[in-house]
Design a protein around this motif. Sequence first.
Motif, PDB file in Angstrom:
ATOM      1  N   ASP A 266     -37.084  44.371  47.412  1.00 20.78           N
ATOM      2  CA  ASP A 266     -38.176  44.783  46.529  1.00 20.78           C
ATOM      3  C   ASP A 266     -38.697  43.547  45.822  1.00 20.78           C
ATOM      4  O   ASP A 266     -38.104  42.459  45.930  1.00 20.78           O
ATOM      5  CB  ASP A 266     -37.690  45.822  45.523  1.00 20.78           C
ATOM      6  N   CYS A 267     -39.799  43.712  45.110  1.00 19.25           N
ATOM      7  CA  CYS A 267     -40.374  42.596  44.360  1.00 19.25           C
ATOM      8  C   CYS A 267     -40.331  42.912  42.869  1.00 19.25           C
ATOM      9  O   CYS A 267     -40.253  44.074  42.466  1.00 19.25           O
ATOM     10  CB  CYS A 267     -41.810  42.317  44.805  1.00 19.25           C
ATOM     11  N   HIS A 268     -40.366  41.861  42.050  1.00 14.12           N
ATOM     12  CA  HIS A 268     -40.299  42.023  40.599  1.00 14.12           C
ATOM     13  C   HIS A 268     -41.077  40.883  39.947  1.00 14.12           C
ATOM     14  O   HIS A 268     -40.952  39.718  40.345  1.00 14.12           O
ATOM     15  CB  HIS A 268     -38.845  42.013  40.128  1.00 14.12           C
ATOM     16  N   LYS A 269     -41.875  41.225  38.958  1.00 13.98           N
ATOM     17  CA  LYS A 269     -42.656  40.217  38.236  1.00 13.98           C
ATOM     18  C   LYS A 269     -41.837  39.707  37.051  1.00 13.98           C
ATOM     19  O   LYS A 269     -41.404  40.483  36.202  1.00 13.98           O
ATOM     20  CB  LYS A 269     -43.982  40.800  37.760  1.00 13.98           C
ATOM     21  N   ILE A 270     -41.626  38.394  36.996  1.00 14.59           N
ATOM     22  CA  ILE A 270     -40.855  37.768  35.926  1.00 14.59           C
ATOM     23  C   ILE A 270     -41.748  37.581  34.703  1.00 14.59           C
ATOM     24  O   ILE A 270     -42.893  37.136  34.821  1.00 14.59           O
ATOM     25  CB  ILE A 270     -40.273  36.418  36.373  1.00 14.59           C
ATOM     26  N   ASP A 271     -41.226  37.902  33.516  1.00 13.63           N
ATOM     27  CA  ASP A 271     -42.020  37.877  32.284  1.00 13.63           C
ATOM     28  C   ASP A 271     -42.082  36.475  31.677  1.00 13.63           C
ATOM     29  O   ASP A 271     -41.739  36.258  30.502  1.00 13.63           O
ATOM     30  CB  ASP A 271     -41.440  38.867  31.273  1.00 13.63           C
ATOM     31  N   VAL A 272     -42.523  35.502  32.461  1.00 14.63           N
ATOM     32  CA  VAL A 272     -42.619  34.110  32.013  1.00 14.63           C
ATOM     33  C   VAL A 272     -43.881  33.494  32.615  1.00 14.63           C
ATOM     34  O   VAL A 272     -44.202  33.743  33.788  1.00 14.63           O
ATOM     35  CB  VAL A 272     -41.373  33.295  32.459  1.00 14.63           C
ATOM     36  N   PHE A 273     -44.598  32.721  31.818  1.00 12.87           N
ATOM     37  CA  PHE A 273     -45.745  31.973  32.335  1.00 12.87           C
ATOM     38  C   PHE A 273     -45.237  30.720  33.062  1.00 12.87           C
ATOM     39  O   PHE A 273     -44.449  29.949  32.519  1.00 12.87           O
ATOM     40  CB  PHE A 273     -46.688  31.548  31.207  1.00 12.87           C
ATOM     41  N   VAL A 274     -45.719  30.532  34.282  1.00 13.19           N
ATOM     42  CA  VAL A 274     -45.319  29.393  35.106  1.00 13.19           C
ATOM     43  C   VAL A 274     -46.568  28.649  35.559  1.00 13.19           C
ATOM     44  O   VAL A 274     -47.571  29.264  35.946  1.00 13.19           O
ATOM     45  CB  VAL A 274     -44.504  29.860  36.331  1.00 13.19           C
ATOM     46  N   GLU A 275     -46.483  27.322  35.496  1.00  8.19           N
ATOM     47  CA  GLU A 275     -47.588  26.488  35.974  1.00  8.19           C
ATOM     48  C   GLU A 275     -47.244  25.964  37.362  1.00  8.19           C
ATOM     49  O   GLU A 275     -46.242  25.284  37.550  1.00  8.19           O
ATOM     50  CB  GLU A 275     -47.832  25.317  35.020  1.00  8.19           C
ATOM     51  N   TRP A 276     -48.087  26.286  38.343  1.00 14.16           N
ATOM     52  CA  TRP A 276     -47.842  25.917  39.727  1.00 14.16           C
ATOM     53  C   TRP A 276     -48.435  24.547  40.032  1.00 14.16           C
ATOM     54  O   TRP A 276     -49.250  24.029  39.267  1.00 14.16           O
ATOM     55  CB  TRP A 276     -48.443  26.966  40.657  1.00 14.16           C
ATOM     56  N   PRO A 277     -48.039  23.922  41.150  1.00 11.09           N
ATOM     57  CA  PRO A 277     -48.550  22.581  41.485  1.00 11.09           C
ATOM     58  C   PRO A 277     -50.067  22.518  41.606  1.00 11.09           C
ATOM     59  O   PRO A 277     -50.663  21.460  41.398  1.00 11.09           O
ATOM     60  CB  PRO A 277     -47.879  22.280  42.840  1.00 11.09           C
ATOM     61  N   ASP A 278     -50.709  23.644  41.941  1.00 10.64           N
ATOM     62  CA  ASP A 278     -52.168  23.623  42.063  1.00 10.64           C
ATOM     63  C   ASP A 278     -52.867  23.839  40.734  1.00 10.64           C
ATOM     64  O   ASP A 278     -54.096  23.943  40.683  1.00 10.64           O
ATOM     65  CB  ASP A 278     -52.629  24.684  43.062  1.00 10.64           C
ATOM     66  N   GLY A 279     -52.101  23.929  39.625  1.00  9.51           N
ATOM     67  CA  GLY A 279     -52.698  24.118  38.307  1.00  9.51           C
ATOM     68  C   GLY A 279     -52.809  25.562  37.865  1.00  9.51           C
ATOM     69  O   GLY A 279     -53.156  25.831  36.711  1.00  9.51           O
ATOM     70  N   THR A 280     -52.535  26.500  38.748  1.00  5.14           N
ATOM     71  CA  THR A 280     -52.599  27.914  38.392  1.00  5.14           C
ATOM     72  C   THR A 280     -51.460  28.268  37.439  1.00  5.14           C
ATOM     73  O   THR A 280     -50.333  27.814  37.605  1.00  5.14           O
ATOM     74  CB  THR A 280     -52.509  28.791  39.648  1.00  5.14           C
ATOM     75  N   ILE A 281     -51.775  29.100  36.435  1.00  9.55           N
ATOM     76  CA  ILE A 281     -50.770  29.573  35.481  1.00  9.55           C
ATOM     77  C   ILE A 281     -50.763  31.096  35.516  1.00  9.55           C
ATOM     78  O   ILE A 281     -51.788  31.739  35.283  1.00  9.55           O
ATOM     79  CB  ILE A 281     -51.065  29.077  34.056  1.00  9.55           C
ATOM     80  N   ASN A 282     -49.617  31.669  35.811  1.00  8.78           N
ATOM     81  CA  ASN A 282     -49.486  33.123  35.827  1.00  8.78           C
ATOM     82  C   ASN A 282     -48.006  33.501  35.787  1.00  8.78           C
ATOM     83  O   ASN A 282     -47.131  32.643  35.705  1.00  8.78           O
ATOM     84  CB  ASN A 282     -50.177  33.732  37.054  1.00  8.78           C
ATOM     85  N   ARG A 283     -47.736  34.789  35.854  1.00  2.00           N
ATOM     86  CA  ARG A 283     -46.361  35.299  35.917  1.00  2.00           C
ATOM     87  C   ARG A 283     -45.960  35.393  37.386  1.00  2.00           C
ATOM     88  O   ARG A 283     -46.619  36.078  38.167  1.00  2.00           O
ATOM     89  CB  ARG A 283     -46.269  36.670  35.261  1.00  2.00           C
TER      90      ARG A 283
END
Length: 706
Positions: A266-283
């Motif tokens: 199954d999948c689960h959304k983690i309750d933390v903001f993460v900044e990805w290498p492409d600059g995108t910020i999301n959970r």
Amino acid sequence: MSRVEPSKIWWSADELAASKLPTLPGTRQGINLLAAAWREQPGCAQRKAGRGGGWQYHWSVLPLEARKALLARTETAPDAKPERGAAWAAFDGLPQKTKDEAKRRLQIIQQVEELVSIGTTQVAAVDAIAAQTAKASPRSIYNWFKMIEGVADEDRLAYLAPRHRLVARKATSSTETRPFMEFLTSLYLRLEAPTFKDCYRDAVRVAKSKGWTTVHERTAIRRIEKDVPRVTTVFAREGLTGLMRCFPAQIRDRSSMHALEAVNADCHKIDVFVEWPDGTINRPQIIAFQDLYSNKMLSWRVDHDPNKVMVMAAFGELIENWGIPRRCLFDNGREFANKWMTGGAKHRFRGKIREDDPLGVLPLLGIDVTFATPAHGQAKPIERGFRDFASSIAKDVRFAGAYVGNKPTAKPENYGDRAIPAETFLQVLAERVEEHNAREGRLSATALGRSFDDTFAESYARAPIQKATEEQRRLWLMYQHNGKLNKANGELKFQGNHYHSDWMSEHPSRQIVARFDADDLHSGVYIYSPEGEYLGFAECRQKVGFFDLSGARKTAKRNSRIKKAEKALIKAHAPISTDDMGDALDQAAPAPMKTVSAKVVSPMFGKQPAKLQRPPRKIDVTKNPEVEAAREAMILNMPARTAAKDAPIGSTPGDRFRRAQEILERSEAGKPIGEEEAKWLNGYRQSSEYKGQLLMFKTHGASGIR
């Protein structure tokens, strides 16, 4: 009193519906719904003889209240005797105090018979026993003997119960109040779940206008509770979710399984903001595969959103590290129900199933696929695992300032202060997953005080595990494309590239499945039949299309942005809406010959206040889909998980509630727990003693435990 034939023990659905027995539906359709379970009980259902056929049901399958009412209707005189089965059924439903009285009467009768057996006359025996026993006059004893005339010795107890408990009560409802009660019941049994007081007030108001006879509020609710089964009430007011709570959940015994016999994902959304290498910020979203026997997390992947790329990557890691499972339990999300993974599997909840669908990776590997019931979290054991470690991950001290809360109304004061770099997030996530697997003191039926790692390792060492061949690895490491070969030369065109080998000229217009490396479309494709038969390799003859699939996806998203921008330009150049233009045309129309005065007052609106502007967020959480290739590569190249080392197993005696609390505290802290302790605790927590002690502990604290 109305009489029902005592010998009538077989009833049809129509007869039961017309009998108006308590707790039974009043329609044939309602009886048939209950009868589906009755037909499964041996000797309780039979085919009706004669024309029409149909089913008949033994009276013993009826609910207790219905059987008691049926027994009461059979009586035509105070000394009437019901059939032995009906008598025992009625006796079983009596209060314990009444049963004790029947036992007392039986003992007195046996004492009288014992005196008679040694030569005493019955009159003398009755007088002697009556003189010795309180609340037993000679007249009463003679009445008790009359109650058991012709009754076998083993059935006497059922017939000696006080008769007033078996007499039918006077009917409390009448035809005069029926319209009111039907209207009130209909108001009450609605999915909006209104309060009974509101329903009663509305019903009384309608009754006054229609001249219906009403009943008192407390009488009305008692009638509804008596006439409408509780399960029916819950279903009518709470829907399917409430109905499912009325029945115990299925207990899945995993002790007979072994490691890697079955997995679920199954999948689960983690309750933390993460900044990805492409600059995108999301959970971020995590997809994990869990072993059903041990509850160990075997493999996982992280991405912006759930997708089949990360599912395939996590599944590939699972097979590479551990082997091929026999069964998979999946969520019904698109990332799992895609045809690349599960095409050809039965009972899929997404996508149209066609006979010519190609087989997915799992069916090709011989893995049985089961999809969990939609919107039913209890059907997925991995949900419990996510609850176990997702909170500790999100609230890790290294993520301070990036935690977003587990719901919109629970945002912390430092919401949006920062975002965690993806590299740091993946490192902490890996540590937490390892700690989740290695934590000792697990109380599941298979762990019994051990860690998930130890439980899995012990079973894995002796389980028959099937490893993947090189040909099988090609199945999950490749994407697939369903297509048809060129009708003239058998060539395949895909993403602008042309693929062909000499053998393909013999198969023009053939339906095929092409498997390819998503990172290198120019390296060629492997051609399979829709049934999974490998046909051959096709080289890339003309490399005019994309080099990798992520480039194709990037271009598709770019085209989508262009289309969106063009729509905005059109709106900028043509700002007047069709409604405004229609109003303008109406105003420009010629005036009518006769003016008609308006009947509706048109209010005049002043200048509208400017809309409040939301303050800018501290972090831009919108996606930037420009860079997809780096994300795909990061997902596919995440480090594989390894099995944990064995841990020692301890065993100590325990002692009731305080011992149970001590074991639970050690389990929460991840400390070792012995197998005997775990077995004892699992049984003790189901006892009424533990539940009572727990209530006292919650109410009075440690001082309330005796």
